[in-house]
Design a protein around this motif. Structure first.
Motif, short mmCIF file in Angstrom:
data_model
loop_
_atom_site.label_atom_id
_atom_site.label_comp_id
_atom_site.label_asym_id
_atom_site.label_seq_id
_atom_site.Cartn_x
_atom_site.Cartn_y
_atom_site.Cartn_z
N GLN A 131 10.18 1.09 18.15
CA GLN A 131 11.20 0.26 17.50
C GLN A 131 12.06 1.32 16.88
O GLN A 131 11.77 2.44 16.31
N THR A 132 13.36 1.01 16.69
CA THR A 132 14.47 1.63 15.87
C THR A 132 14.21 1.53 14.50
O THR A 132 13.68 0.49 13.98
N LEU A 133 14.40 2.36 13.81
CA LEU A 133 14.67 2.05 12.11
C LEU A 133 15.57 0.98 12.03
O LEU A 133 15.25 0.16 10.98
N ILE A 153 8.87 1.20 5.96
CA ILE A 153 8.05 0.53 5.14
C ILE A 153 6.81 -0.06 5.85
O ILE A 153 6.95 -0.86 6.89
N ARG A 154 5.37 0.36 5.71
CA ARG A 154 4.25 -0.06 6.57
C ARG A 154 3.90 -1.20 6.00
O ARG A 154 3.25 -2.04 6.83
N ASP A 155 3.83 -1.36 4.89
CA ASP A 155 3.23 -2.67 3.98
C ASP A 155 4.21 -3.76 3.72
O ASP A 155 4.59 -3.61 2.64
N VAL A 201 6.24 0.15 -6.51
CA VAL A 201 5.72 -0.46 -5.40
C VAL A 201 4.98 0.66 -4.43
O VAL A 201 5.37 1.63 -4.73
N ASP A 202 3.86 0.12 -4.00
CA ASP A 202 3.09 0.99 -2.96
C ASP A 202 2.93 0.48 -1.74
O ASP A 202 2.14 -0.55 -1.54
N CYS A 203 3.88 0.77 -0.83
CA CYS A 203 4.24 -0.04 0.28
C CYS A 203 4.18 0.82 1.71
O CYS A 203 4.79 0.36 2.73
#
Length: 471
Positions: free
Chosen positions: A34-36, A119-121, A266-268
């Motif tokens: 996937q692209t950003l 952002i993973r979360d 934020v921790d994401c």
């Protein structure tokens, strides 16, 4: 309502040779394919409650961005605000706020998001956005501050203060990128957050802050906006007016000086994907610390990242390297100096080398072309024209062209004559002849183009008509 505003303008020079000026970081494909840009628009659609998204970018990236968004969600209302030239984030955000104020009202909340971060979360991000929007609705200029995971010298920091409600904190200071010892103190103190360039505020609040702290920027952007059609699709800022706007970042112009500033931690799983070190961290490691994208043979090799696109990469007896092969360029660097690749781009730019700008495959609104050979006496390309794609009506002063249709059916105009050409048919285009290529069908058209003459640069194109507004 909350409108996501995506800022897409950087060239991503630290990720050369994959990221280049004509095809920058938001369009890189990562480990998941996937692209950003696609990842960012998915995130925007998940958190926004408005009927639209807005992307601030340039015309050079408009069609490529639009196609990425359409592939994610063709039913969504993706709006675009095109800058004739980049003037940093303060003018871009000022224009976005004027757009939102005029079309949706002064209390519209804007969520500012870079187009090239990961952002993973998403759940944690969405929760933080909700808290930031609540503060923004009360007039706070709000940042999303990323909770540090280590002492990092490559990011700016936000020093947080006393709490605001349950989830926000006042901002005591913005701090530039620190040295290692200072970064360690920041990390250990628990007071500092990474500045990820994500903001949330009401349109009228950011305009008022610009009026107070960067009045000259707002005045010139308002003058530009007065000459701009806000209902157009896309909205294009007036080039002559916008060139007069002083460039500055929103951090320097407003956020470092404003009164009501807040931050939501934020921790994401955030990353700005700002270096090959960050890219390599996205891939699984083998027992020797190597990470590979593509085809590679590694012999007695450790702690090395290899990315190859179209050919095998072999490494023997090396340690702690980044090796990136794009077919037309190869980068080799130690992992701890990979961020210095931007110096390569600066050197290429000084020498007017097209490798700083273009890949071998160049994307256009109508499709793409790939350079197969570039010699002194000829240039050979493979053109792929999408269904409905139309090249401009153009002519060249220094080259003739010979087209062979490989697949599909092409509508070709040469001079005043127009006809359909199928597979294995050829077209001759003499020097100076008006010509245009179009795909009227529902499958891609593939053309092999052979150029002969004295000069083959892309600037030897005189466009007389163009459906994509490039004349």
């Amino acid at each position: 309502m909350l409108i996501p505003v995506i800022m897409s303008g950087g060239a991503g020079t630290r990720l050369w040779p994959v990221s280049r000026k004509a095809h920058p970081k938001p369009f890189m494909r990562l480990a998941d394919g996937q692209t950003l840009a696609a990842s960012t628009i998915r995130r925007a659609l998940a958190v926004g409650d408005a009927p639209v998204t807005l992307t601030v970018t340039g015309r050079d990236y408009y069609f490529l961005t639009r196609d990425e968004y359409q592939a994610v969600d063709s039913s969504a209302d993706h709006r675009f605000l095109l800058e004739p030239e980049g003037r940093n984030t303060a003018p871009a955000i000022a224009a976005a706020a004027l757009w939102a104020e005029q079309l949706y009202g002064p209390d519209t909340r804007l969520l500012i998001m870079p187009a090239d971060h990961l952002i993973r979360d998403l759940d944690a991000f969405s929760e933080a956005v909700a808290h930031a929007e609540a503060l923004a609705a009360d007039g706070w200029l709000t940042c999303l501050g990323v909770t540090p995971t280590h002492a990092e010298t490559g990011y700016g920091y936000i020093r947080s203060g006393q709490g605001i409600g349950e989830h926000g904190r006042e901002i005591r200071a913005f701090v530039e990128k620190p040295d290692q010892d200072t970064a360690r103190r920041y990390f250990e103190s628990g007071e500092y957050l990474w500045n990820a360039g994500m903001f949330c505020f009401r349109a009228d609040a950011i305009l008022a802050a610009l009026e107070t702290h960067a009045g000259d920027i707002l005045e010139q952007v308002r003058a530009t906006w007065a000459e701009t059609d806000a209902e157009a699709a896309p909205v294009e800022l007036d080039a002559e007016r916008f060139a007069r706007v002083r460039p500055d970042s929103i951090d320097f112009a407003v956020m470092e000086k404003a009164e009501r500033r807040a931050v939501v931690p934020v921790d994401c799983g955030w990353s700005d994907i700002g270096s090959w070190q960050a890219i390599s961290d996205l891939y699984e490691t083998d027992a020797l610390g190597n990470r590979v994208q593509g085809e590679a043979v590694l012999v007695d090799t450790r702690n090395t990242f290899v990315q190859g696109e179209k050919r095998l990469v072999a490494a023997v007896g090396v340690d702690n390297l980044v090796i990136v092969d794009t077919g037309d360029a190869v980068l080799v660097a130690t992992r701890d100096r990979a961020q210095e690749v931007k110096a390569v781009v600066e050197e290429l730019t000084r020498n007017n080398d097209e490798l700083a700008v273009f890949h071998r495959t160049v994307h256009r609104p109508w499709g793409n072309f790939t350079v197969l050979e570039d010699a002194e006496d000829c240039k050979v390309k493979r053109l792929v024209v999408k269904p409905g794609g139309i090249l401009s009506l153009q002519r060249h002063q220094h080259r003739s062209e010979h087209w062979t249709v490989v697949a599909g059916e092409a509508k070709v105009r040469v001079g005043d004559e127009e006809r359909i050409y199928g597979a294995n048919e050829t077209v001759e285009i003499p020097v100076g002849s008006l010509h245009r290529l179009e795909n009227p069908g529902d499958e891609d058209v593939h053309i092999i183009e052979v150029q002969t003459g004295s000069y083959f640069g892309e600037d030897d194109i005189e466009r007389l008509e163009d459906v994509y507004g490039r004349t």
